[in-house]
Write an enzyme that holds these catalytic residues in place. Structure first.
Site, PDB file in Angstrom:
ATOM      1  N   PRO A 138       0.752  -1.219   0.094  1.00  0.00           N
ATOM      2  CA  PRO A 138       0.093  -0.091   0.089  1.00  0.00           C
ATOM      3  C   PRO A 138       0.798   1.202   0.055  1.00  0.00           C
ATOM      4  CG  PRO A 138       0.128  -1.025   1.977  1.00  0.00           C
ATOM      5  CD  PRO A 138       0.690  -1.974   1.287  1.00  0.00           C
ATOM      6  N   ASP A 152       6.072   2.364   2.163  1.00  0.00           N
ATOM      7  CA  ASP A 152       5.002   1.050   2.229  1.00  0.00           C
ATOM      8  C   ASP A 152       4.191   1.299   3.699  1.00  0.00           C
ATOM      9  OD1 ASP A 152       3.788  -1.332   2.833  1.00  0.00           O
ATOM     10  OD2 ASP A 152       5.336  -2.683   2.129  1.00  0.00           O
ATOM     11  N   HIS A 153       2.980   1.420   3.478  1.00  0.00           N
ATOM     12  CA  HIS A 153       1.952   1.883   4.708  1.00  0.00           C
ATOM     13  C   HIS A 153       1.901   0.528   5.433  1.00  0.00           C
ATOM     14  CE1 HIS A 153       0.070   4.775   7.062  1.00  0.00           C
ATOM     15  NE2 HIS A 153      -0.738   5.324   6.305  1.00  0.00           N
ATOM     16  N   ARG A 154       2.408  -0.466   5.320  1.00  0.00           N
ATOM     17  CA  ARG A 154       2.386  -1.777   6.291  1.00  0.00           C
ATOM     18  C   ARG A 154       3.563  -1.519   7.132  1.00  0.00           C
ATOM     19  NH1 ARG A 154       2.881  -6.620   2.055  1.00  0.00           N
ATOM     20  NH2 ARG A 154       4.678  -5.032   1.436  1.00  0.00           N
TER      21      ARG A 154
END
Length: 451
Positions: free
Chosen positions: A242, A423-425
């Site tokens: 994401p 990366d929003h994770r």
């Protein structure tokens, strides 16, 4: 009596599955020695010359130039003489991944000359690549034609992989191009001149003839090599991680003054000191406060892997497509060492000599879109990384400057735009914003790095 030794196409990088045959350096019937270059192949990551692991006579070429061959399939068969020699046990030809005791030249295969694996020759017995009356090593015999003179041995034309690809794309036979480069190498201009000469010499097409590829309304280009790998990697990244992208406009006037000062110092006079050097150094410093941006997501293990080293990737546009070689342990380098590494990386990429190994294990990437006059972008993450920084063009821009007394004036300043995708994770909004803010602060006031 001849023994067939089959060389299987090795994995010259980590996990590559195929390679395209660019150019054979040998033909059937040629004698080859161990470590002699026999073929140039293009993988999804780089163009690589493969040396022969065997000595003898070429018996079979298992693929044509331009053909794509899967890793592990037969590439070449070499015939070696085994008559009149002691009974010595030799290691069988094995797959690229099954020779752990060899000292590999490329990933997964290859004995080196002097490694002790070659069969010893008995005194008085001629070398195995020299045919004799009792030990013929030629390929399967063909009735000689008395009137035909033997073909002279040809030398391989000296040219870099990008130049060979250009010649292939333009339909130019590189072996007949007159070289003008250093050391009698063929350059891009040589290839273009040859292509233009062929167009001038060609007859104009007759009316009513079918359209040629050059005059057709569409051109279809096979997707292979670096372009194929890049496309697959970008799709996988875009639809797996994401992405979040944040932007920042920064007054980098102080950094540009520092660049001018550093460039005049004695220890840097032999190097090209660019703004990218200081952007890279600022990013390495900013990562100390946000180590989550220097990490990867291990889906099978359901773990976040924090990297305690920084392999700094630099996106490079080449004639073969986009590649991202990286500087190993860039966080441990001095400013001069980092400048040398950037110069070497750029030169190697420009010359088409980037190796697959130099593109492995990157942890974070910079893409300098400013060199194309672009202000910013929304970069896609390099697969396996948590962040990528896009650096825009540095321009003279009217800027509001506030002095120590609080008085505001409008002055021309050096200004750039930064875009950070993450990366929003792995990186949440606060961490991504902190990394970008720290980076901008270091570029606005390099003296902060001293704190």
């Amino acid at each position: 009596m001849s023994k067939e030794q089959v060389f299987l196409l090795p994995d010259v990088g980590e996990g590559l599955t195929e390679a395209e045959i660019l150019q054979w350096a040998v033909q059937v019937g040629d004698s080859v020695e161990i470590n002699q270059v026999i073929v140039e192949v293009e993988t999804a990551k780089a163009a690589v010359e493969l040396p022969s692991p065997y000595a003898g006579v070429v018996g079979t070429l298992h693929a044509k130039e331009g053909e794509t061959l899967p890793v592990g399939k037969p590439l070449i068969t070499v015939l070696s003489d085994v008559s009149g020699t002691p009974d010595v046990t030799e290691p069988p030809a094995t797959d690229a991944a099954s020779a752990p005791d060899r000292e590999a030249l490329l990933v997964g295969y290859g004995p080196q000359e002097g490694s002790g694996r070659r069969r010893r020759r008995r005194p008085g017995v001629p070398p195995t690549n020299q045919p004799t009356a009792s030990t013929p090593l030629q390929a399967p015999a063909v009735a000689p034609a008395p009137e035909a003179a033997p073909a002279p041995a040809t030398e391989r034309t000296a040219a870099k992989p990008p130049v060979r690809k250009l010649a292939k794309d333009l339909g130019v036979d590189i072996t007949v191009v007159t070289p003008t480069g250093p050391g009698a190498t063929v350059t891009r201009d040589d290839v273009r001149r040859a292509a233009e000469a062929e167009l001038v010499a060609a007859e104009p097409p007759k009316l009513g003839t079918p359209e040629t590829p050059e005059t057709a309304a569409e051109t279809r280009i096979p997707i292979r090599g670096v372009r194929k790998h890049t496309a697959a990697a970008m799709v996988a990244s875009a639809f797996t991680a994401p992405h979040v992208t944040e932007f920042m406009t920064v007054d980098v006037t102080a950094t540009m003054r520092l660049r001018d000062t550093v460039a005049t110092r004695r220890e840097f006079r032999d190097l090209r000191v660019t703004p990218l050097l200081f952007v890279a150094r600022a990013l390495l410093l900013a990562l100390r406060n946000t180590p989550e941006a220097n990490a990867s997501w291990d889906e099978p293990a359901q773990e976040i892997v924090l990297k305690h080293y920084v392999n700094l990737g630099i996106a490079a546009a080449t004639g073969r497509g986009l590649i991202v070689p990286n500087i190993k342990h860039a966080d441990r380098m001095s400013l001069r060492e980092l400048a040398e590494a950037l110069a070497a990386l750029t030169s190697t990429a420009r010359d088409g000599r980037t190796t697959p190994q130099s593109m492995m294990d990157g942890t974070i990437t910079i893409t300098n879109v400013g060199v194309f006059g672009v202000d910013t972008g929304t970069p896609i993450l390099n697969p396996g990384e948590a962040a990528i920084l896009a650096v825009g063009a540095i321009r003279r821009t009217p800027w509001v400057v506030t002095d120590a007394s609080g008085t505001e004036t409008i002055e021309p300043r050096w200004v750039t735009q930064l875009a950070l995708s993450f990366d929003h994770r792995l990186v949440d909004g606060q961490q991504g914003s902190q990394l970008l803010a720290d980076l901008g602060a270091f570029l606005h006031d390099p003296g902060l790095a001293m704190l």
